[in-house]
Every structure is written in structure tokens, then in C-alpha cells.
Design a protein around this motif. Structure first.
Motif, mmCIF file in Angstrom:
data_model
loop_
_atom_site.group_PDB
_atom_site.id
_atom_site.type_symbol
_atom_site.label_atom_id
_atom_site.label_comp_id
_atom_site.label_asym_id
_atom_site.label_seq_id
_atom_site.Cartn_x
_atom_site.Cartn_y
_atom_site.Cartn_z
ATOM 1 N N THR A 28 0.859 -1.185 0.000
ATOM 2 C CA THR A 28 0.000 0.000 0.000
ATOM 3 C C THR A 28 0.897 1.238 0.000
ATOM 4 N N GLU A 29 1.870 1.253 0.899
ATOM 5 C CA GLU A 29 2.738 2.425 1.023
ATOM 6 C C GLU A 29 3.601 2.629 -0.227
ATOM 7 N N ASN A 30 4.081 1.532 -0.794
ATOM 8 C CA ASN A 30 5.016 1.660 -1.912
ATOM 9 C C ASN A 30 4.337 1.533 -3.277
ATOM 10 N N LYS A 31 3.010 1.502 -3.260
ATOM 11 C CA LYS A 31 2.211 1.468 -4.503
ATOM 12 C C LYS A 31 2.638 0.337 -5.438
ATOM 13 N N ILE A 32 2.679 -0.848 -4.875
ATOM 14 C CA ILE A 32 3.077 -2.024 -5.647
ATOM 15 C C ILE A 32 1.828 -2.750 -6.124
ATOM 16 N N SER A 33 1.845 -3.194 -7.378
ATOM 17 C CA SER A 33 0.735 -4.045 -7.829
ATOM 18 C C SER A 33 1.319 -5.339 -8.404
ATOM 19 N N PHE A 34 0.455 -6.324 -8.531
ATOM 20 C CA PHE A 34 0.933 -7.627 -9.001
ATOM 21 C C PHE A 34 0.277 -8.017 -10.328
ATOM 22 N N THR A 35 -0.046 -7.011 -11.143
ATOM 23 C CA THR A 35 -0.709 -7.303 -12.431
ATOM 24 C C THR A 35 0.203 -8.151 -13.324
ATOM 25 N N TRP A 36 1.521 -8.053 -13.118
ATOM 26 C CA TRP A 36 2.475 -8.813 -13.937
ATOM 27 C C TRP A 36 2.331 -10.319 -13.751
ATOM 28 N N LEU A 37 1.667 -10.727 -12.652
ATOM 29 C CA LEU A 37 1.540 -12.168 -12.404
ATOM 30 C C LEU A 37 0.731 -12.872 -13.493
ATOM 31 N N ASP A 38 -0.155 -12.122 -14.158
ATOM 32 C CA ASP A 38 -1.014 -12.749 -15.177
ATOM 33 C C ASP A 38 -0.510 -12.516 -16.596
ATOM 34 N N LYS A 39 0.680 -11.948 -16.744
ATOM 35 C CA LYS A 39 1.182 -11.662 -18.098
ATOM 36 C C LYS A 39 2.473 -12.431 -18.355
ATOM 37 N N ASN A 40 2.767 -12.645 -19.643
ATOM 38 C CA ASN A 40 4.068 -13.233 -19.987
ATOM 39 C C ASN A 40 5.151 -12.170 -19.824
#
Ligand code: 4AD
Ligand code: MG
Length: 510
Positions: free
Chosen positions: A341-353
Motif C-alpha cells: 500500500t505504502e510503496n504502490k506495488i501491484s501484481f498485475t504482472w503475475l497474469d502476463k508473460n
């Protein structure tokens, strides 16, 4: 404290109690010995399993502790041990948040002032009492007895006030007290879970764990970034020295270094065990004081036999990183969330090549965007950090592979590309915000080509040539910087905040 009470309560309410006592263990051992005598070997294995179950059942309760308390536990007598996180004073009581360290939730303790509690944040205590329901519907402990193990006060120099957030640079000044700072204790929990999950992943994929040595006579990467190891005892060396051996090499009869990589030893094991990995400390004597370099860091390295194509290696690395990250998100969601939350991290890359660029393509992209950079773009010098981070963003923000590197820029063991002998079948994986987190390659398995590329001290690496001479096979492997992975996962800015006791140039305190 009353041990009798402790034991009774453990038996009555195992779900909320602390460690099994010695008495319990010795009791179960007596029972075990009795059965052992009776049934000898026939039931031995089964009994062993039962004993283990008993112990792990209790210790599991320690780990889950407070989370397992339900409304029907109200009225039960329990004890908690931990560190006071915060104190709120009311008219007749004080409220204390107690942290176990091992569970994610804190326990609220209500202590009547008549018990004369001498507790300030940081104090270590044991408190016994009964669980009850607060007016807000929370389960809390109504203290009946309290024991202070160690006092703690900011007036005497304790550096962390309760509920206050500090800059990482401030927290880092107190490496020995840093594990008590909430955010850093979360980091330590994520780090521990990440290590476990990595071992689980390799195990589930059929890899064999191999301990490669920390003391070694080779400089695997050939970059001269090695720490030399000699005994700090001149008399011992004088005593041990042999003819034609320099005094400082007297202990091993050769120069010895701290390992920069376990790769070469791992390759030896892969030539029998097929799929191997190692996870251990690695040392680099480079004068880099950046936010991404440590002198001592942990590396996850793997080596795979009968691996002929770089694409296969790419797949293995991508699968490892995605799978480990998914397991971690399941296992310690709250601790990870604290950072994300603090570092504005997302994990959208988990579903991409993960995108793949050749080194030449990457240089082309940088050149056509040269106005964005402070550092020069030079085909023969590789990428600067700003180049790496730009390339990841350019490719959509997912971790990005750069493959087929100029031979002159990479170590001697990398395999030449089939169609271009000035390039090697190597890869770097660049992560958003961090840059390189993995380095790997196919290994040169042509005996003659490898012999010609061996570094000057080649007599030390005759054994490495033998791997090709006897039953040699194509192999490939990689090394993932564990702290760099944590930087990427949690969006932490400085690598020194991902390892309990960081070492870097001019700094080796504690
Ligand atoms: O790219 P490197 O130097 O590769 C090797 O050592 C290979 N022998 C690995 C192999 O193929 N088995 O290092 C691998 C990774 C880097 O990508 C980086 O993540 C990390 O190790 N690393 C460091 N991490 C922290 N501090 C440093 N000084 C690091 N140097 C490398
Ligand atoms: Mg590298």
C-alpha cells in the motif's frame, strides 16, 4: 510464576497456550520408551509419528495462538508472553497491546492499576488472566498477574516510540533493535516465508538441494570481486607452511576466497542429479555503495542438465518467480500489504508473460530514447540502472528478459550463440524499480571452446573441464538475488532494508 498453573492450563486449553513444557515432553518420552520396550521395532515408526504429531500440534498452536481464540474461549484462564507495543492509561486500568512476534495480531490486555503495572512500550512481560469480551466486542485478557522480564524506556535511549513511523535510514542506525520495529519485523517474516516457499517450490519440482561451499579457490564470475580468506594467526601459518607455498596460503596450500557464486560446484552436482539448486550467502568485494548492492547477500541458484535452449531457462525462471510470489501472497498477505500500500506495488504482472528483448534490440530502444538518460548508451558497456528501469517500463512494467549478450561482457562459462559467435546465450531478468534481479545462461559444453576461454588461473579449474570430458551434457542455470527479489516484491527502496544485518563498503557493524 506458577508452573503448575501453566501446565494445567496448557492441558485444558491447548489452543491458546505457549510452548509445550519440558514436563510434557518428558512425559511423552516416558510413554514412548514404554511402548518401544513393548513393541520394539514393529510399531516404532508409527509411535515416532505420533510423538512428532503431539509436539507439532502444540507448536502449531503457538504460531496460530491468538487467531485461534473464539468467543467460546471466554472465561478461560491463559497466559501470554511478549513485548508491550503500546500503553493507554484509563482511570482504573491500563490497556496494553502485546505483541507475540510470531502472530500477526496483537493481543489487548486490560491491567487493573491495582496490580501496579510498570509497563512502557518495549517492556517484555508475562501476563496471566482470563479472556473476556470488551464492551466493543473484542476478546481481551483481563490480567490477574503480571511479571516484567525487562523494562524499556525511551528516556534511557530506546529509539522507537509506539505507533510512530520512522524513515528507514533512522531505523537502520539501530541494527540490533531494528527487529523490534513493526515494519522490519514484518519484513523478517516475509523474508523467512519467501525462503521457505522457494525451497518448497524447488522440492515440488523435483530439484535436489546442494550445499555449495562458501570457501572456494575459484572466482566463478571472473570479475575479481573476491574477498580473500586467511587465518588471523601468523604463528599458525608459520607452523603450517610448506615448501614453495607462500605464508598466507599456508592453511589450504592455495589462495582461498569467499564464494561469489555456487554455480560451478552446482554444475558438478547437476551432472549427476539432473536438476539442482542452492540457496546461500554470497560475497562480492565491489566498492558499490548503491541502494542495490550488498557485500554479503543471498543467492538462489539453479542448474539444470540436458537443457539446450535459452527459452527453456526463461520458462523455468518465470515460473519460479510467479509461483513463489503467488504462494507468498497467500501465506503472508497482511505483512506484504503493509509494504505494498505504502510503496504502490501491484501484481498485475503475475497474469502476463514476461517480455523478452535481445541485447541489440534493447540498445536500439535506448538509443531512440536517448533524451531520457543522464548516462551514455554504449553497446560495449551494458546498461546503467536508469537504462534497465526504462526498458522495463517501456515493455509495460512487467519483469523483462534481456537475452543474447555480447560475449566480451560476460563470464567465460557462457555458451556461444549458435548463429552469432560474438554473442552468448545469456539472460538478465530486469524487474520494475530495481533492474537486474536474475543472471543466467546456457553453459559452454564444448570442451575445446571452454578450454580456450578459461581464465588465466586455469589450473584451478581443470576439474571444471572434466565435467565436459566425462559424460558432459548441455546445461543451463541462473542466480536470483534474494534481496533484489524482496526489493521488487515489496517495493522497498534500499537493499539494506531487506536483510537483517547488512554489510556494505565501510560498514560491517555488529
Ligand atoms: O549476475 P550474477 O553475478 O550471476 C552469477 O553469479 C551467476 N554465477 C549465477 C548463476 O548463473 N548461477 O548474480 C546473480 C544475481 C544478480 O542478478 C543480482 O540479483 C544478485 O545476484 N547480485 C547482487 N545482489 C546484491 N548485491 C550485490 N552486490 C549483487 N551482485 C549480484
Ligand atoms: Mg549479472
Amino acid at each position: 510464576m506458577n508452573d503448575e498453573l501453566f501446565i494445567n492450563t496448557v492441558q485444558k486449553y491447548p489452543a491458546v497456550w505457549t510452548h509445550p513444557t519440558n514436563k510434557e515432553i518428558s512425559g511423552s518420552c516416558r510413554l514412548l520408551n514404554f511402548f518401544k520396550e513393548m513393541f520394539k521395532n514393529i510399531f516404532l515408526n508409527r509411535l515416532r509419528t505420533r510423538t512428532f504429531d503431539l509436539i507439532s500440534y502444540n507448536s502449531r498452536n503457538v504460531v496460530t495462538g491468538i487467531e485461534n481464540i473464539h468467543n467460546n474461549d471466554i472465561g478461560k484462564e491463559v497466559e501470554f508472553k511478549g513485548w508491550v507495543k503500546s500503553v493507554r492509561k484509563h482511570k482504573e486500568n491500563i490497556f496494553v497491546d502485546l505483541s507475540y512476534g510470531i502472530v500477526k495480531d496483537k493481543v489487548q490486555i486490560l491491567i487493573p492499576l491495582k496490580l501496579n503495572p510498570q509497563v512502557s512500550p518495549g517492556t517484555s512481560i508475562a501476563v496471566k488472566g482470563r479472556l473476556h469480551l470488551s464492551p466493543r466486542g473484542q476478546i481481551e485478557l483481563l490480567a490477574e498477574r503480571i511479571k516484567v522480564f525487562g523494562k524499556c524506556s525511551m528516556e534511557e535511549g530506546y529509539p522507537f516510540a509506539p505507533r510512530k513511523t520512522y524513515a528507514p535510514e533512522y531505523v537502520r542506525q539501530y541494527l540490533h533493535l531494528r527487529p523490534r520495529y513493526n515494519k522490519f519485523s514484518s519484513l523478517l517474516k516475509v523474508r523467512s516465508a519467501a525462503e521457505l516457499v522457494i525451497h518448497e517450490y524447488f522440492n515440488s519440482e523435483g530439484y535436489i538441494s546442494v550445499h555449495t561451499p562458501i570457501l572456494t579457490s575459484n572466482d566463478c564470475e571472473g570479475a575479481g570481486e573476491i574477498f580473500k580468506v586467511i587465518p588471523d594467526n601468523e604463528a599458525l601459518l608459520t607452523d603450517m607452511v610448506r615448501e614453495k607455498v607462500p605464508l598466507h596460503e599456508a592453511f589450504f596450500n592455495t589462495k582461498v576466497f569467499l564464494s561469489v557464486s555456487g554455480q560451478l560446484h552446482l554444475e558438478a552436482a547437476a551432472h549427476s542429479l539432473h536438476k539442482v539448486y542452492t540457496f546461500g550467502p554470497t560475497f562480492r568485494a565491489e566498492n558499490s555503495k548503491t541502494r542495490l548492492h550488498l557485500s554479503e547477500f543471498y543467492m538462489v541458484e539453479s542448474e539444470i542438465a540436458f537443457l539446450e535452449k535459452l527459452e527453456e531457462l526463461i520458462q523455468i525462471i518465470e515460473e519460479l518467480i510467479k509461483s513463489v510470489t503467488k504462494s507468498l501472497l497467500n501465506r503472508c498477505e497482511d505483512d506484504i500489504q503493509l509494504f505494498c500500500t505504502e510503496n504502490k506495488i501491484s501484481f498485475t504482472w503475475l497474469d502476463k508473460n514476461f517480455p523478452i528483448l535481445t541485447y541489440s534490440e534493447a540498445i536500439g530502444i535506448l538509443k531512440s530514447n536517448r533524451e531520457n538518460f543522464k548516462t551514455d548508451i554504449d553497446y560495449n558497456k551494458g546498461f546503467s540502472k536508469e537504462h534497465e528501469i526504462f526498458l522495463v517500463n517501456y515493455c509495460g512494467g512487467s519483469p523483462t528478459f534481456i537475452i543474447n549478450w555480447p560475449k566480451v561482457m560476460k563470464p567465460f562459462y557462457m555458451k556461444e550463440c549458435e548463429d552469432e559467435d560474438t554473442e552468448v546465450a545469456a539472460l538478465d531478468l530486469l524487474a520494475p524499480g530495481v533492474g537486474e534481479i536474475v543472471g543466467g545462461s546456457l553453459r559452454e559444453n564444448n570442451y575445446i571452446k571452454l578450454k580456450n576461454r578459461l581464465p588465466k588461473l586455469s589450473e584451478q579449474l581443470e576439474w571444471y573441464l572434466d565435467l565436459r570430458k566425462y559424460g558432459g551434457v548441455p546445461t543451463g542455470g541462473f542466480g536470483l538475488g534474494f534481496e533484489r527479489y524482496l526489493l521488487f516484491l515489496l517495493g522497498i527502496n534500499n537493499i539494506k532494508d531487506t536483510i537483517p544485518f547488512p554489510r556494505w563498503p565501510h560498514n560491517c557493524s555488529l
